[in-house]
Scaffold this motif. Structure first.
Motif, PDB file in Angstrom:
ATOM      1  N   ALA A 132       5.902   4.464  18.567  1.00 42.58           N
ATOM      2  CA  ALA A 132       6.321   5.793  19.006  1.00 42.58           C
ATOM      3  C   ALA A 132       7.327   6.410  18.037  1.00 42.58           C
ATOM      4  O   ALA A 132       7.163   7.548  17.591  1.00 42.58           O
ATOM      5  CB  ALA A 132       6.920   5.713  20.410  1.00 42.58           C
ATOM      6  N   VAL A 133       8.348   5.653  17.695  1.00 43.86           N
ATOM      7  CA  VAL A 133       9.436   6.191  16.877  1.00 43.86           C
ATOM      8  C   VAL A 133       8.982   6.503  15.455  1.00 43.86           C
ATOM      9  O   VAL A 133       9.435   7.489  14.846  1.00 43.86           O
ATOM     10  CB  VAL A 133      10.638   5.220  16.867  1.00 43.86           C
ATOM     11  N   THR A 134       8.076   5.689  14.907  1.00 43.34           N
ATOM     12  CA  THR A 134       7.676   5.902  13.508  1.00 43.34           C
ATOM     13  C   THR A 134       6.850   7.172  13.313  1.00 43.34           C
ATOM     14  O   THR A 134       6.574   7.555  12.162  1.00 43.34           O
ATOM     15  CB  THR A 134       6.882   4.696  12.969  1.00 43.34           C
ATOM     16  N   ASN A 135       6.504   7.851  14.388  1.00 43.28           N
ATOM     17  CA  ASN A 135       5.852   9.153  14.231  1.00 43.28           C
ATOM     18  C   ASN A 135       6.802  10.195  13.648  1.00 43.28           C
ATOM     19  O   ASN A 135       6.370  11.284  13.252  1.00 43.28           O
ATOM     20  CB  ASN A 135       5.302   9.633  15.580  1.00 43.28           C
ATOM     21  N   ILE A 136       8.066   9.847  13.579  1.00 42.21           N
ATOM     22  CA  ILE A 136       9.033  10.739  12.934  1.00 42.21           C
ATOM     23  C   ILE A 136       8.656  10.941  11.461  1.00 42.21           C
ATOM     24  O   ILE A 136       9.070  11.936  10.845  1.00 42.21           O
ATOM     25  CB  ILE A 136      10.467  10.156  13.052  1.00 42.21           C
ATOM     26  N   ALA A 137       7.860  10.028  10.903  1.00 36.81           N
ATOM     27  CA  ALA A 137       7.436  10.150   9.508  1.00 36.81           C
ATOM     28  C   ALA A 137       6.667  11.456   9.289  1.00 36.81           C
ATOM     29  O   ALA A 137       6.813  12.109   8.245  1.00 36.81           O
ATOM     30  CB  ALA A 137       6.563   8.956   9.105  1.00 36.81           C
ATOM     31  N   TRP A 165       0.696   2.441   9.549  1.00 36.55           N
ATOM     32  CA  TRP A 165      -0.293   3.529   9.489  1.00 36.55           C
ATOM     33  C   TRP A 165       0.408   4.867   9.655  1.00 36.55           C
ATOM     34  O   TRP A 165       0.103   5.829   8.948  1.00 36.55           O
ATOM     35  CB  TRP A 165      -1.337   3.300  10.580  1.00 36.55           C
ATOM     36  N   HIS A 166       1.381   4.935  10.558  1.00 37.22           N
ATOM     37  CA  HIS A 166       2.129   6.176  10.762  1.00 37.22           C
ATOM     38  C   HIS A 166       2.948   6.534   9.524  1.00 37.22           C
ATOM     39  O   HIS A 166       2.913   7.674   9.051  1.00 37.22           O
ATOM     40  CB  HIS A 166       3.069   6.039  11.965  1.00 37.22           C
ATOM     41  N   ILE A 167       3.686   5.571   9.012  1.00 39.72           N
ATOM     42  CA  ILE A 167       4.565   5.842   7.868  1.00 39.72           C
ATOM     43  C   ILE A 167       3.760   6.259   6.638  1.00 39.72           C
ATOM     44  O   ILE A 167       4.075   7.252   5.964  1.00 39.72           O
ATOM     45  CB  ILE A 167       5.434   4.613   7.564  1.00 39.72           C
ATOM     46  N   LEU A 168       2.691   5.518   6.356  1.00 40.86           N
ATOM     47  CA  LEU A 168       1.877   5.826   5.184  1.00 40.86           C
ATOM     48  C   LEU A 168       1.079   7.117   5.369  1.00 40.86           C
ATOM     49  O   LEU A 168       0.884   7.879   4.416  1.00 40.86           O
ATOM     50  CB  LEU A 168       0.936   4.658   4.874  1.00 40.86           C
ATOM     51  N   ASN A 169       0.619   7.370   6.588  1.00 43.39           N
ATOM     52  CA  ASN A 169      -0.130   8.604   6.820  1.00 43.39           C
ATOM     53  C   ASN A 169       0.779   9.822   6.767  1.00 43.39           C
ATOM     54  O   ASN A 169       0.366  10.893   6.303  1.00 43.39           O
ATOM     55  CB  ASN A 169      -0.857   8.550   8.169  1.00 43.39           C
ATOM     56  N   GLY A 170       2.017   9.684   7.258  1.00 43.24           N
ATOM     57  CA  GLY A 170       2.970  10.771   7.115  1.00 43.24           C
ATOM     58  C   GLY A 170       3.211  11.069   5.638  1.00 43.24           C
ATOM     59  O   GLY A 170       3.253  12.228   5.212  1.00 43.24           O
ATOM     60  N   THR A 171       3.336   9.995   4.853  1.00 47.95           N
ATOM     61  CA  THR A 171       3.500  10.135   3.404  1.00 47.95           C
ATOM     62  C   THR A 171       2.272  10.801   2.787  1.00 47.95           C
ATOM     63  O   THR A 171       2.383  11.719   1.956  1.00 47.95           O
ATOM     64  CB  THR A 171       3.722   8.758   2.757  1.00 47.95           C
ATOM     65  N   LEU A 172       1.092  10.345   3.186  1.00 44.29           N
ATOM     66  CA  LEU A 172      -0.162  10.877   2.649  1.00 44.29           C
ATOM     67  C   LEU A 172      -0.316  12.365   2.920  1.00 44.29           C
ATOM     68  O   LEU A 172      -0.577  13.157   2.000  1.00 44.29           O
ATOM     69  CB  LEU A 172      -1.349  10.117   3.247  1.00 44.29           C
TER      70      LEU A 172
END
Length: 229
Positions: A25-30, A197-204
């Motif tokens: 939940a929290v890593t969606n901040i990415a 997946w969230h962190i890398l997709n936010g980056t992507l």
């Protein structure tokens, strides 16, 4: 369809509590951080136009929708997660066809319509081969291949955006790998790997918008080809 049906598809979720997936939940901040950064960059570059704003808002919606899914974990919450992702894929493709490749509005619309037809067909064709290996993540593979194909074509035409799209495909492949490994590594990593997946997709997605801001407002590869024809 029961929109309130519970979905338990991730290693971290051990109950039906709102915060049963705190890391996921929290890593969606990415996604939100990426949206803020590209917004500030676009404003500084003087390129905060309609398509850029749409992509930034879409990126924000992805972060919110994914947060809802990993907290409420219901069918309706899953829709708030997947629908914005689909919109981003189609919107970025349409904008890339227009701004990078140089197609007309009509040509971009036709290309996007063909993509809408091709994505489920490609996913269906790949499912028997990849489903046993990467599970439900197979539905994202056609989008990965599309990003790689467009990037490679642009790169071969000498368009500056091509290299970035290829790099984006590499980031996408890494994020998809962590998504696929989530359930398989539960015994080793009880929290799972979906948060990556969230962190890398936010980056992507932030990187793709950054690429559009840089290279989506000048001469396109197709325009250069026409000029040298």
């Amino acid at each position: 369809m029961d929109l309130t049906r519970r979905i338990d598809g991730y290693c971290e979720r051990m109950s039906e509590a709102f915060w049963a997936e705190p890391i996921n939940a929290v890593t969606n901040i990415a996604f939100i951080i990426a949206a803020v950064l590209v917004y500030l960059f676009a404003r500084r570059m003087g390129r905060l136009d309609g398509p850029t704003l749409f992509l930034i808002c879409n990126l924000t919606a992805i972060g919110i929708g994914s947060f809802l899914f990993h907290t409420f974990a219901t069918v309706w919450a899953a829709m708030t997660d997947t629908i914005p992702i689909l919109f981003f894929i189609l919107a970025y493709f349409a904008i890339a066809m227009r701004r990078f490749v140089g197609l007309s509005l009509r040509g971009s619309a036709i290309a996007t319509a063909l993509l809408i037809l091709a994505l489920p067909a490609a996913s269906g064709a790949l499912r028997p081969l990849l489903l046993p290996v990467i599970g439900g993540s197979v539905s994202y593979v056609p989008a990965l291949l599309m990003l790689l194909a467009v990037g490679t074509w642009l790169w071969r035409q000498g368009h500056e955006a091509g290299r970035n799209l290829i790099i984006g495909a590499g980031i996408f492949a890494c994020s998809l790998t962590f998504r696929a490994l989530d359930q398989q590594l539960c015994d080793v990593f009880p929290g799972g790997t979906h948060f990556l997946w969230h962190i890398l997709n936010g980056t992507l997605l932030g990187f793709l918008i950054y690429t559009f801001i840089l290279y989506g407002h000048g001469t396109t590869a197709m325009s250069r080809l026409r000029g040298t024809a």
